[in-house]
Structure formats: C-alpha cells, structure tokens
Design an enzyme around this catalytic site. Structure first.
Site: not given
Length: 439
Positions: A99, A143, A189, A330, A332, A404
């Site tokens: 990606r 991005h 995002e 994404n 985390y 991500e």
C-alpha cells in the site's frame, strides 16, 4: 479473499485484507510464530504500507513541487531512487501487497493543470516493478499532502473548489494506473486531518485558534474542522462516483476510503462513561461511516455541534451513501475515556469539546507491553475484535482492509547494532491472532 466477481466479494464480506504498516524484519521469533499464513483463508493477503511524503524523498526533483507536508518537514527516505531495491526487499519478506500513496504534486505540480510526465513515469515504474514480483499494488490517492499551490490560492480544503481539483487529479490516477491498480483508496484518515490540521494545529497547514491550539497560521478551531471534513467527504464520494461511472467496469477494481479507528473503551463501568466511549467513537469513526452507510451525519454530532456541522443536501446525501466497495482501517489500539460534560458548557467549543470526553492514561495490563507504559493508546488486540463487531452491527458489515497496524515504540535494546525487538514481535503476533479470531 477471493478476487472474483460479485458473488465471491459477498462471501468475503468482513475482514478482507491485512496490511501491516510497521513490519520488522526480525519479527518472527520462535515464541511468536504460533500462527502462520496457512491458518488464514486461501487468498488472504499480507503486506506493508507507506505514504509518499514519508518514503519517496526527492521532494523537488524531476518537476515535483511542494505539498503542505513538504513545507512542514523535509524528512523522508529515498524510495524515488531506490524503489527497485525496496520492492525486492518486499518480495524477499514474502509480502503479497504494498500500500503506497501517490504524491499529487509529483503528478500535477501546481495542483491543477499541466501533468508532469516524470511523475507518471515514476509511478508506472513502481507499479510495474510490484507486478513483476506478483505484489498487489494498493494505491492511496490523497494522504494529507495537499499541493501547497492550492493552499496558497484558495485555502485548500476549506474551499469547495478543492473537490473539483481533487476529481481531476483522481481521474488522472485512474486513467494512468487503473489497468494494474485494483484497490483504490481516495483519502487516508479524513477523520484525522481536520482535527490535527484545523483544530489543534499540530499538522499542516497548522490552522487553529486559541485556546485550542498555539502558534498557528490563522484559523478557527470551532468551525474549520467540520468544514474540512465535509469537503473531504464530498471529494471522496465524487471521486468514487467518477471511478464507478467511467472506469470500474473496464478496469475491474474496487474503491474505498481509509479511516483511523482507535477503539474507545470506558475507563469505568459507569453508564455515563460507557456512553462517553460510544459517543467518542461516533465523533471519530462514525463521523464518516454514518454518512457513507446511511447518507447523513449522526444525530449526536448534529446536536452537539449544531450549525457548525454542515448539512448534506439531498443530492449530496445520495452521492455519499454507499460510495465505497470497502473500508480501509488504520488501527493501533484502545483509548480509555471518561465523560466530561463540562466541555459542552464551554464557549467557544471545538470538535474535541463537542465529544464531551476526557482521555485517561492507564498502565498496560500485560508486562510484555511495559515499554508503552504511560501512552494513551494501548496495544489491545481485543480492541480490534470489538471494532470489527461494532462495524458489523452498526454499519452493515462492510468489507474491511486493515491498512495500518503496528507498534511505533522504541525497540527493546540488547546492546550493539542488533537488538531483540520482542515487544514489537508480540504486538504484531497478537493483532494477527485477533484478526484470525475475528474471521
């Protein structure tokens, strides 16, 4: 995931792809290798992800002009010159997918108008190199790296003119690379850029207003995050419509949008804190997922933000609703929150105040994660499973691509040049296990 027609895509609803953005070459310790790729369904894809401004370098070479991130920080690797070496490393690691994002100002240096043939050549070369090794290219069109020329000309994302310029740029990407790129992400995002860039002022173009941010180049933290998010949502929907109408039937690809999706967990079992965690998820992920699935903003956002939240017209609602084939995620970790209704009494209020929560820092539950002690976002594989369950039940079980995931902490030092990075190995293995269990 099967790459066939509509029937196979329906069978693949749910988790479609795992792309780990942070990959350690030394991650496969014997103690962390209990799960292997063979445990996943046939066709499940593993890969790595980057963004243009982080890895390409060459920010002013071969006709490229600055983006707002080039203005913010000239720090990157050198993939522009070393893409063949990078792709070879991906192949040696056994990656199935890569990606990457396309730098708008490398293709169209001034944001609109003349196309830079050297930029088109670079991405054609990168994509061809990936295809040579059988690595799927997954391309992100935008991005965070808005052309500085558009920021200077009309304040960038604050102006609806951005939507038309973005569509022309996306059209060039589809036309130039869509014969080989079968997974397109319009935006990365868009639920974070409005907050960092236009409320807190910590990200380019660093717009904010007191008391919510400091040392910003103008701005209004109370209104601009909502305006920017609205324009990003409409830009995504417009580009997705363009792709579906003009390219998808012939090129056979899919298009989606990628959101940052922490799981928000109540720090206590009090009902008000449980409600606060749900509200924070609504303000973060639901900000975009709700209009994408249902065609309108969430009632809680309309109530708390009031007239500062733009309205979707009937035409815009129809364009936005269903404008995705997959959702990129994404993720985390988890963020613990408690209620803080006093924020709703503040004047003025920004986006963060409208959510009426307070972040709580808690120690990690596992000693293996001791290196992250004190961080607000906790590595928590269970949070990934909760996230999937929530998307399944509230947002009609969309196909999900994990674009991500990883640990941005310092490695465990063991002396000398080499190190034994057990923390990161455990982190990745635990999240891979959570993904498998979610399937």
């Amino acid at each position: 995931m099967e790459q066939g027609g509509a029937g196979s895509r329906r069978r693949a609803r749910g988790i479609a792809l795992l792309v780990l953005a942070v990959v350690s070459l030394r991650a496969l310790h014997a103690e962390a290798a209990a799960i292997t790729q063979s445990d996943f369904p046939e066709g499940f894809v593993f890969g790595a992800g980057t963004s243009a401004y982080q890895v390409e370098g060459a920010w002013d070479e071969d006709g490229k002009k600055p983006s707002i991130w080039d203005t913010f920080a000239h720090r990157a690797a050198d993939q522009y010159h070393k893409y063949k070496e990078d792709v070879k490393l991906m192949h040696e690691m056994g990656l199935d997918a890569y990606r990457f994002s396309i730098a708008w100002t490398r293709l169209i240096p001034d944001g609109r108008g003349a196309v830079n043939p050297k930029g088109v050549e670079y991405y054609n070369n990168l994509i061809d190199e990936l295809m040579t090794y059988g690595i799927q290219p997954h391309a992100t069109i935008y991005h965070f790296d808005l052309p500085q020329a558009l920021q200077d000309e009309y304040n960038g994302l604050l102006n609806p003119r951005f939507i038309e310029d973005f569509m022309a740029y996306a059209d060039l990407c589809f036309r130039s690379f869509g014969d080989r790129v079968k997974h397109w992400t319009t935006l990365n995002e868009p639920n974070i850029e409005p907050v960092g860039g236009y409320d807190l002022g910590s990200l380019p173009p660093r717009r904010c207003s007191p008391p919510f941010g400091e040392s910003c180049a103008g701005g209004n933290s109370t209104t601009e995050p909502y305006i920017v998010a609205h324009h990003l949502l409409l830009a995504h929907a417009s580009a997705a419509s363009l792709y579906r109408d003009k390219y998808q039937a012939e090129q056979g690809g899919q298009i989606g949008v990628t959101l940052l999706a922490f799981w928000f967990e109540p720090a206590t079992r009090k009902l008000e804190d449980v409600e606060a965690a749900a509200r924070m998820f609504d303000f973060s992920v639901g900000w975009f997922m709700h209009p994408l699935v249902y065609g309108h903003y969430l009632p809680v956002m309309k109530r708390n933000a009031g007239t500062r939240l733009p309205l979707l017209t009937a035409e815009e609602s129809a364009r936005v609703r269903g404008s995705f084939d997959f959702v990129g995620i994404n993720h985390y970790g988890a963020i613990y929150v408690v209620v803080d209704l006093s924020k709703l009494k503040q004047s003025p209020r920004d986006y963060a105040s409208d959510a009426a929560v307070k972040y709580i820092t808690l120690p990690f539950q596992s000693s293996r994660n001791k290196h992250g002690l004190g961080m607000t976002n906790h590595p928590a594989p269970w949070a990934l499973r909760k996230l999937f369950e929530h998307l399944k039940h509230k947002y009609r079980n969309p196909p999900v691509l994990i674009y991500e995931n990883g640990a941005g902490h310092e490695p465990d030092p063991s002396g000398g040049f080499l190190y034994d990075d057990r923390f990161r190995s455990h982190f990745l293995q635990d999240y891979i296990e959570a993904t498998l269990l979610s399937i």
